[in-house]
Motif scaffolding. Structure first.
Motif, mmCIF file in Angstrom:
data_model
loop_
_atom_site.group_PDB
_atom_site.id
_atom_site.type_symbol
_atom_site.label_atom_id
_atom_site.label_comp_id
_atom_site.label_asym_id
_atom_site.label_seq_id
_atom_site.Cartn_x
_atom_site.Cartn_y
_atom_site.Cartn_z
ATOM 1 N N ARG A 181 32.408 41.371 -12.034
ATOM 2 C CA ARG A 181 33.081 41.568 -10.766
ATOM 3 C C ARG A 181 32.282 42.536 -9.908
ATOM 4 O O ARG A 181 31.762 43.527 -10.420
ATOM 5 C CB ARG A 181 34.474 42.152 -10.997
ATOM 6 N N PRO A 182 32.174 42.295 -8.603
ATOM 7 C CA PRO A 182 31.451 43.220 -7.737
ATOM 8 C C PRO A 182 32.052 44.613 -7.826
ATOM 9 O O PRO A 182 33.261 44.789 -7.948
ATOM 10 C CB PRO A 182 31.653 42.613 -6.339
ATOM 11 N N GLY A 183 31.189 45.618 -7.745
ATOM 12 C CA GLY A 183 31.669 46.989 -7.706
ATOM 13 C C GLY A 183 31.333 47.793 -8.928
ATOM 14 O O GLY A 183 31.274 49.018 -8.869
ATOM 15 N N TYR A 184 31.145 47.168 -10.094
ATOM 16 C CA TYR A 184 30.785 47.929 -11.276
ATOM 17 C C TYR A 184 29.375 48.479 -11.115
ATOM 18 O O TYR A 184 28.513 47.847 -10.509
ATOM 19 C CB TYR A 184 30.826 47.055 -12.534
ATOM 20 N N VAL A 185 29.127 49.658 -11.671
ATOM 21 C CA VAL A 185 27.758 50.149 -11.679
ATOM 22 C C VAL A 185 26.916 49.205 -12.534
ATOM 23 O O VAL A 185 27.402 48.620 -13.506
ATOM 24 C CB VAL A 185 27.684 51.596 -12.214
ATOM 25 N N THR A 186 25.660 49.056 -12.180
ATOM 26 C CA THR A 186 24.811 48.056 -12.840
ATOM 27 C C THR A 186 23.689 48.660 -13.664
ATOM 28 O O THR A 186 22.996 47.939 -14.383
ATOM 29 C CB THR A 186 24.203 47.100 -11.799
ATOM 30 N N ALA A 196 31.275 55.746 -11.527
ATOM 31 C CA ALA A 196 31.629 54.645 -12.432
ATOM 32 C C ALA A 196 33.135 54.418 -12.459
ATOM 33 O O ALA A 196 33.606 53.273 -12.357
ATOM 34 C CB ALA A 196 31.100 54.943 -13.833
ATOM 35 N N CYS A 197 33.918 55.499 -12.567
ATOM 36 C CA CYS A 197 35.379 55.359 -12.606
ATOM 37 C C CYS A 197 35.913 54.823 -11.292
ATOM 38 O O CYS A 197 36.796 53.953 -11.280
ATOM 39 C CB CYS A 197 36.022 56.707 -12.922
ATOM 40 N N ALA A 198 35.391 55.319 -10.187
ATOM 41 C CA ALA A 198 35.886 54.869 -8.882
ATOM 42 C C ALA A 198 35.651 53.376 -8.693
ATOM 43 O O ALA A 198 36.525 52.656 -8.200
ATOM 44 C CB ALA A 198 35.217 55.671 -7.777
ATOM 45 N N ARG A 199 34.480 52.890 -9.070
ATOM 46 C CA ARG A 199 34.188 51.473 -8.880
ATOM 47 C C ARG A 199 35.079 50.601 -9.763
ATOM 48 O O ARG A 199 35.508 49.517 -9.349
ATOM 49 C CB ARG A 199 32.706 51.204 -9.138
ATOM 50 N N ILE A 200 35.366 51.060 -10.952
ATOM 51 C CA ILE A 200 36.256 50.300 -11.841
ATOM 52 C C ILE A 200 37.675 50.275 -11.284
ATOM 53 O O ILE A 200 38.305 49.210 -11.171
ATOM 54 C CB ILE A 200 36.243 50.910 -13.259
ATOM 55 N N PRO A 227 46.104 49.380 -0.451
ATOM 56 C CA PRO A 227 44.706 49.181 -0.860
ATOM 57 C C PRO A 227 43.990 50.518 -0.980
ATOM 58 O O PRO A 227 44.231 51.442 -0.193
ATOM 59 C CB PRO A 227 44.124 48.336 0.277
ATOM 60 N N LEU A 228 43.124 50.624 -1.951
ATOM 61 C CA LEU A 228 42.377 51.868 -2.135
ATOM 62 C C LEU A 228 41.181 51.957 -1.197
ATOM 63 O O LEU A 228 40.633 53.036 -0.996
ATOM 64 C CB LEU A 228 41.913 51.992 -3.582
ATOM 65 N N GLY A 229 40.770 50.833 -0.647
ATOM 66 C CA GLY A 229 39.672 50.847 0.297
ATOM 67 C C GLY A 229 38.324 50.969 -0.379
ATOM 68 O O GLY A 229 38.204 50.856 -1.606
ATOM 69 N N PRO A 230 37.272 51.215 0.412
ATOM 70 C CA PRO A 230 35.926 51.320 -0.162
ATOM 71 C C PRO A 230 35.766 52.583 -1.008
ATOM 72 O O PRO A 230 36.548 53.527 -0.886
ATOM 73 C CB PRO A 230 35.026 51.363 1.069
ATOM 74 N N VAL A 231 34.748 52.565 -1.850
ATOM 75 C CA VAL A 231 34.453 53.739 -2.681
ATOM 76 C C VAL A 231 33.676 54.731 -1.808
ATOM 77 O O VAL A 231 32.450 54.771 -1.814
ATOM 78 C CB VAL A 231 33.666 53.347 -3.941
#
Length: 359
Positions: free
Chosen positions: A4-9, A207-211, A179-183
């Motif tokens: 899913r988009p948003g996880y650290v890579t 990492a936590c915020a993106r999850i 909605p939490l909105g963007p990180v």
């Protein structure tokens, strides 16, 4: 394989590539994304994540354990890559159904595992306490940063003096569909305050915020309502597995009072580990401590491999006594062979440990 988009890579908090993936069907037909990491001939650890998280939350713990354990992680319904359920599919009963379905789908006949749960994942274990599948499949459990009842009144995200005021404020937070909105930097500061300790690193917060921000608002709200009304005290009293408890002393979502209460109610508590200055996201804030406690449970509660029928399914791990540090893996026979090969069994339960407390 897609994420899913948003996880650290990149880095230690990026989700590792699993050995295999599968879709598990729960009792009501809900489909759950599950992953298996590590060697198939290793002792098994099954991990359940918490509210608004996903398999990605366990990334640093999986990396720590996967060289010596078969590690199974799965997305709770509606989280990560598990589709959302209908309104009736959100309950502690559903959490228990999903956990036992994953155990049955990912473990070989007669194979047992150490099960670990963070936050809502720990509640999944408590909810399944009376299920015969859990008693048959789980050799021990780790309850991490979790509670069994009265979460809104005990939480300290809103540090109001009145218990009634705290309960109302935290119920509103748990029920929210906003909605939490963007990180953004502001969003990360808010997340750190609510869920992490003061020493959390920028990489851990990211990492936590993106999850968390990847969790759909409707899913967050529906499961939040379940948590707001949580009552699993009876389930905890029936969790007759050797069980360890671990929690951060700066946890605002499930403050330390919950961990201490769990340790006092569990029928076979192996001790409470209090992590100084850590918040609610302990598997990311201190993955070594969480992985070390799981490693110790594997070593103590899964019988080393022997020869002949009835031998344990997996090797013992390590020779140290400190559960917060890695140890050398043992070597044994393959637990993923057909039925009739090595079968798992519990070792005699150890003497209860003293609780590890901090000032």
């Amino acid at each position: 394989m897609s994420r899913r988009p948003g996880y650290v890579t990149t880095g230690p908090y990026a989700p590792p590539v699993p050995r295999t993936t599968l879709t598990v069907t729960s009792a009501d037909g809900a489909r759950l994304h599950a992953e298996v990491h590590g060697p198939k001939d290793a002792p098994a650890v099954v991990l359940a994540h918490g509210w608004t998280c996903s398999t990605a939350f366990w990334a640093p713990v999986v990396r720590d354990l996967a060289a010596e354990c078969k590690v199974v992680v799965y997305d709770q319904r509606g989280h990560g890559r598990s589709p959302a359920a209908g309104p009736a599919g959100h309950s502690t009963h559903a959490l228990a159904d999903d956990l036992v379905a994953v155990l049955e789908a990912t473990l070989r006949p007669d194979e047992r595992a150490v099960v670990g749960g963070h936050s809502m994942g720990g509640m999944s274990i408590m909810a399944a306490a009376g299920r015969p599948q859990l008693r048959e499949r789980a050799a021990a459990a780790l309850l991490c940063s979790t509670g069994m009842a009265d979460l809104p009144a005990e939480s300290r995200v809103f540090p109001l003096r009145s218990p009634q005021g705290r309960r109302r404020a935290h119920r509103l937070m748990l029920h929210s569909r906003a909605p939490l909105g963007p990180v953004s930097p502001l969003a990360k500061r808010a997340l750190k305050y609510a869920t992490m300790g003061p020493g959390a690193t920028a990489e851990q917060i990211e990492a936590c915020a993106r999850i968390v921000h990847a969790c759909p608002p409707g899913v967050r709200a529906r499961w939040g309502k379940v948590l707001a009304g949580l009552e699993l005290t009876g389930g905890v009293s029936r969790l007759e597995l050797p069980t360890a408890v671990i929690a951060g002393t700066a946890d605002r979502l499930t403050p330390l009072v919950h961990a201490r209460r769990l340790a006092s109610v569990l029928p076979d508590c192996l001790g409470l580990t209090e992590l100084p200055g850590l918040g609610h996201m302990t598997p990311i804030e201190d993955p070594g401590a969480v992985a070390g406690r799981l490693r110790a449970l594997v070593k103590d509660q899964l019988r080393p491999t022997g020869t002949g029928a009835g031998a344990g399914h997996g090797p013992g791990i390590g020779h140290g006594t400190d559960p917060g540090h890695g140890t050398d893996p043992g070597h044994g026979t393959d637990p993923d062979t057909e039925a009739g090969e090595a079968a798992a069994a519990e070792v005699p339960r150890p003497t209860r440990q003293k609780k590890e407390k901090t000032a």
